[in-house]
Design an enzyme around this catalytic site. Structure first.
Site, mmCIF file in Angstrom:
data_model
loop_
_atom_site.group_PDB
_atom_site.id
_atom_site.type_symbol
_atom_site.label_atom_id
_atom_site.label_comp_id
_atom_site.label_asym_id
_atom_site.label_seq_id
_atom_site.Cartn_x
_atom_site.Cartn_y
_atom_site.Cartn_z
ATOM 1 N N SER A 157 0.847 -1.200 0.000
ATOM 2 C CA SER A 157 0.000 0.000 0.000
ATOM 3 C C SER A 157 0.880 1.247 0.000
ATOM 4 O O SER A 157 1.651 1.442 -0.928
ATOM 5 C CB SER A 157 -0.952 -0.042 1.206
ATOM 6 N N HIS A 163 -2.839 -0.842 -3.250
ATOM 7 C CA HIS A 163 -4.021 -0.010 -3.001
ATOM 8 C C HIS A 163 -3.926 1.284 -3.804
ATOM 9 O O HIS A 163 -3.164 2.188 -3.466
ATOM 10 C CB HIS A 163 -4.134 0.330 -1.512
ATOM 11 N N ASP A 199 -4.504 -4.889 5.949
ATOM 12 C CA ASP A 199 -4.931 -5.708 4.824
ATOM 13 C C ASP A 199 -3.830 -6.713 4.490
ATOM 14 O O ASP A 199 -2.664 -6.350 4.347
ATOM 15 C CB ASP A 199 -5.228 -4.818 3.613
#
Length: 366
Positions: free
Chosen positions: A182, A209, A305
Site C-alpha cells: 500500500s 491499493h 490488509d
C-alpha cells in the site's frame, strides 16, 4: 500534534482541507501556501510533519515543488489530485519525484466533506507523520543506504533474519508469488520487480491499493523498467512464468485454476472488504488455487490488509515474507503480519528480490 502545511491554489480547497485538520484532535495547520514556490519556502522554514500538495498551481506546480522539498528538507508529501487519466499520470510523476502517497480530492470542496474522504485524509496524514521520508525519492538513496546512514537504523540489515529466509526457501516448490502493498508501494515495487530476471520461474500477482487510473500507470511504469512482462490485470489472463499482473484499482484480483492453468479473475465482489482491490482477497484465492505452493510478500503500507490472507497461507503451508520496519515507508501491513507470528522471514527492501529468487530456485540476475 501533527503539524500540516496545506499547499493549494484554490482558496475554497485550502479552507476545506484546513478545516478537516483543525477539527481533528491530533492535527493542526501550521500554514497554507497558494503555489508550489511558496510551499517550498514554507516547508523549509516551518518544517511541518506532513505537506499536502495540489498538482496544478501557478508559479511552480506540485511536481516541481515536491522535487525541491525533497532535495532541501525531505518530509512526507501527500498529493491531492483528480481521478482523471491525466491526473493519474501527473500524480505518479510526483510520486517518482518523492511524494509519499496521494488522495483524490474530487472536483469540489463538497467531495472533501464526505466522511470517507475525511477519514482517508486524516488516516494517511497520521500514517505519514511516522513514516521514513528519505525513502520516497526515486533518485534518492537506496533503502539499504538509508538504513546504514541513519544512527538508529544501522543494525537493520544484520538484525533482519535474512538467513532464516534462505532456510524457509526449501519449505516447498512454488507455483505462484503474491504481493500485497500500500503506502510507499510504487517506489518499493520499483526496487523489487525490475530486479528480478526474465527467467524468474513464477508468475506474480500484485495488489497495490490505488484507484484504477493509477494502477494502469503503475503497471506501465514497472513494465518499462523490467525484464518481466507487467500489465494491469484483466479477467482471464493466463498466469505463467515471466508475467506480472497488477490488480486494477476498482476490482479485486483473484486466482482460479481453469483446466489446470492458473488464471486471473477480476470480480467487483466481495464488497464487504475495506479495500478494493484487497490483499486478503488475493491471498485467500491463491491458497484455494495453489494450496501450500504460494510464495507471499507483505510490503510497506498502512493498515492490516493481508493479515487474514497471510494466516490462511501459513495454515496451508505456504511461505510468507515481510518487509522490515527500517525500509518500509509505513510499517503497518508488515507489522500486523510479523506481530501475529505469521512471517517466515523479514527482509530489508533491497534483499527481497534475492530472497524471492532463492525461494523460487531462480538463477541470479547477471
Amino acid at each position: 500534534m501533527i503539524r500540516v502545511l496545506v499547499v493549494d491554489d484554490s482558496l475554497v480547497m485550502r479552507k476545506a482541507i484546513s478545516r478537516i485538520f483543525e477539527q481533528a484532535d491530533d492535527t493542526t495547520v501550521v500554514d497554507t501556501a497558494t503555489n508550489g514556490e511558496a510551499g517550498v519556502e514554507k516547508a523549509r522554514r516551518l518544517e511541518p510533519d506532513v505537506v499536502t500538495m495540489d498538482v496544478e498551481m501557478p508559479k511552480m506546480n506540485g511536481i516541481e515543488a515536491v522535487r525541491h522539498i525533497m532535495e532541501a528538507s525531505p518530509r512526507p508529501i501527500l498529493m491531492l489530485s483528480s481521478l482523471t487519466e491525466k491526473g493519474a499520470e501527473v500524480t505518479m510523476e510526483a510520486m517518482r519525484a518523492g511524494a509519499a502517497d496521494f488522495l483524490s480530492k474530487g472536483a469540489s470542496s463538497a467531495t472533501l466533506r464526505a466522511n470517507d474522504v475525511e477519514e482517508k485524509l486524516l488516516g494517511k496524514v497520521r500514517a505519514l507523520a511516522d513514516s521514513n521520508a528519505r525513502l520516497f525519492r526515486e533518485d534518492g538513496p537506496s533503502p539499504a543506504e538509508t538504513v546504514s546512514s541513519t544512527g538508529s537504523r544501522e543494525a537493520s540489515s544484520s538484525s533482519s533474519p535474512t538467513s532464516s529466509g534462505t532456510d524457509t526457501a526449501t519449505k516447498g516448490s512454488y507455483e505462484l508469488a503474491v504481493i500485497g502493498v500500500s503506502t510507499g508501494g510504487p517506489m518499493a515495487l520499483q526496487h523489487v520487480i525490475p530486479a528480478l530476471p526474465a527467467a524468474f520461474p513464477l508468475p506474480i500477482a500484485i495488489v497495490q491499493h490505488m484507484p484504477a487510473q493509477f494502477t494502469r500507470s503503475l503497471a506501465d511504469r514497472l513494465d518499462s523498467l523490467s525484464e518481466l512482462a507487467v500489465a494491469e490485470a484483466e479477467d482471464g489472463m493466463l498466469l505463467e512464468p515471466g508475467r506480472v499482473v497488477v490488480a486494477a484499482g476498482d476490482r479485486h484480483l483473484t486466482v482460479e485454476r481453469r483446466e489446470g492453468a492458473l488464471t486471473t479473475c477480476t470480480p467487483a465482489e466481495p464488497a464487504g472488504d475495506s479495500h478494493r482491490p484487497s490483499v486478503n482477497v488475493l491471498f485467500r484465492s491463491a491458497v484455494e488455487a495453489c494450496r501450500e505452493d504460494v510464495l507471499t510478500l507483505v510490503m510497506t503500507g498502512m493498515g492490516k490488509d493481508g493479515l487474514e490472507g497471510a494466516r490462511r497461507i501459513q495454515d496451508d503451508g505456504g511461505t510468507v515474507y515481510v518487509q522490515d520496519e527500517d525500509t518500509s515507508v509505513v510499517y503497518g501491513m508488515p507489522r500486523a503480519v510479523a506481530e501475529a507470528g505469521l512471517a517466515d522471514a523479514t527482509f530489508p527492501l533491497d534483499d527481497l528480490p534475492d530472497a524471492m529468487q532463492k525461494a523460487a530456485g531462480a538463477p541470479a540476475r547477471p
